[in-house]
Design a protein around this motif. Sequence first.
Motif, PDB file in Angstrom:
ATOM      1  N   THR A  53       3.567  -0.865  -6.713  1.00 21.76           N
ATOM      2  CA  THR A  53       2.464  -1.574  -7.374  1.00 21.76           C
ATOM      3  C   THR A  53       2.161  -2.926  -6.728  1.00 21.76           C
ATOM      4  OG1 THR A  53       2.774  -0.467  -9.501  1.00 21.76           O
ATOM      5  CG2 THR A  53       1.684  -2.605  -9.551  1.00 21.76           C
ATOM      6  N   PRO A  54       3.156  -3.777  -6.410  1.00 23.36           N
ATOM      7  CA  PRO A  54       2.837  -5.064  -5.784  1.00 23.36           C
ATOM      8  C   PRO A  54       2.036  -4.933  -4.484  1.00 23.36           C
ATOM      9  CG  PRO A  54       5.096  -5.068  -6.557  1.00 23.36           C
ATOM     10  CD  PRO A  54       4.602  -3.657  -6.688  1.00 23.36           C
ATOM     11  N   ILE A  55       2.390  -3.942  -3.668  1.00 18.45           N
ATOM     12  CA  ILE A  55       1.647  -3.733  -2.418  1.00 18.45           C
ATOM     13  C   ILE A  55       0.230  -3.281  -2.732  1.00 18.45           C
ATOM     14  CG2 ILE A  55       1.548  -2.400  -0.275  1.00 18.45           C
ATOM     15  CD1 ILE A  55       4.588  -2.140  -0.439  1.00 18.45           C
ATOM     16  N   ASP A  56       0.085  -2.437  -3.741  1.00 18.14           N
ATOM     17  CA  ASP A  56      -1.229  -1.949  -4.123  1.00 18.14           C
ATOM     18  C   ASP A  56      -2.114  -3.092  -4.625  1.00 18.14           C
ATOM     19  OD1 ASP A  56      -3.047   0.147  -4.305  1.00 18.14           O
ATOM     20  OD2 ASP A  56      -2.642   0.450  -6.433  1.00 18.14           O
ATOM     21  N   VAL A  57      -1.512  -4.046  -5.339  1.00 21.40           N
ATOM     22  CA  VAL A  57      -2.264  -5.209  -5.827  1.00 21.40           C
ATOM     23  C   VAL A  57      -2.805  -6.008  -4.641  1.00 21.40           C
ATOM     24  CG1 VAL A  57      -2.074  -7.446  -6.987  1.00 21.40           C
ATOM     25  CG2 VAL A  57      -1.075  -5.408  -8.031  1.00 21.40           C
TER      26      VAL A  57
END
Length: 346
Positions: A82-86
């Motif tokens: 999720t952090p990379i996707d953000v």
Amino acid sequence: MLRRTTTSVIFTYLALFSNNSIQTVNAQDATTAAAAATATTSVTKAASKSVLCGLKSSLKNIDYRYFIAGGVCAATSHGITTPIDVVKTKIQAEPEVYNKGVKSAALAILKADGPGVLLGGLGPTVAGYGLEGAMKFGVYEVMKPITKSIIDNQGAAYIVASVVAGAVASLILCPMESARIRIVTDESYADKGLISSLAKISKDDGLLSTFEGVYAMLAKQVPYTLGKQVSFDIIAKMLYKLVANMALKAEDLKWVVSVVAASIASIFACISSQPGDMILTETFKAKSGKGVLEIVGDIYKNKGGVAGFFTGTGARIIHVGMIITSQLVIYDIVKQALGLPATGSH
């Protein structure tokens, strides 16, 4: 006089014979055409019956273990990235702000909004992709024997199965992705979760607005599913054949096969679905009332032509690479724990 009468009789006889012959030929042609039509109808009915029998058999023998394995692997792999996707979504939504690479964008986001923002959209991601993964992997496995019974070419049959699975997954994922992108790109959604975001979208724009991006979702998910699952299936089979030809034990190398096949599949999935991912982000990030073709035109015009569709590719290669590799390896682990064979080994 006798000669004339004889000649008349002969001509009359010939005329009658010709008419009878034509009628006979016409009758024969009609009979042949009717027989051909009957034969064609019989073949069509037989083919339809065969397809229906194959469909009924496949549906009757649905193995829900594929759905469970698909849901677990998709929820896990998408959740942990999720952090990379953000960061990737922020780059796509505001390329003029985050234009110095992935690392610089991540540091700028942390400085401006704090570490908590990197978990934005975690709820919709886990819920949405868990359900989507269950249907995508499950429907793909259900469709494979059906498409193989219709199409002789295995690769083509797998492609058709993946297109169906990707389309089903798109319909399920659309509302979840709408909420996730709003949470990441719209400040008024920053403090909301999945349910509250969907409630706000429904209240402000109507429930059907969460499906406004369905065409953009299809543009992303269908090539993503094709690139991921078909390539993983085929590459894994090729690697197992290679292992067999080298007289090695497949049991000892199955995890190597899974990781290598998954890594290659991630490249195909990332490149093939990147334009659709860009279109999807632009569709959901703000309510504009524009259709998918208008959004495509805007991206081309305002974001550097064809290159604009590949904005954020660097972040997405890392993101998708981690997701695909971990997802497909987890899928194989869960499948085998449930008693199913590893992908490509049978």
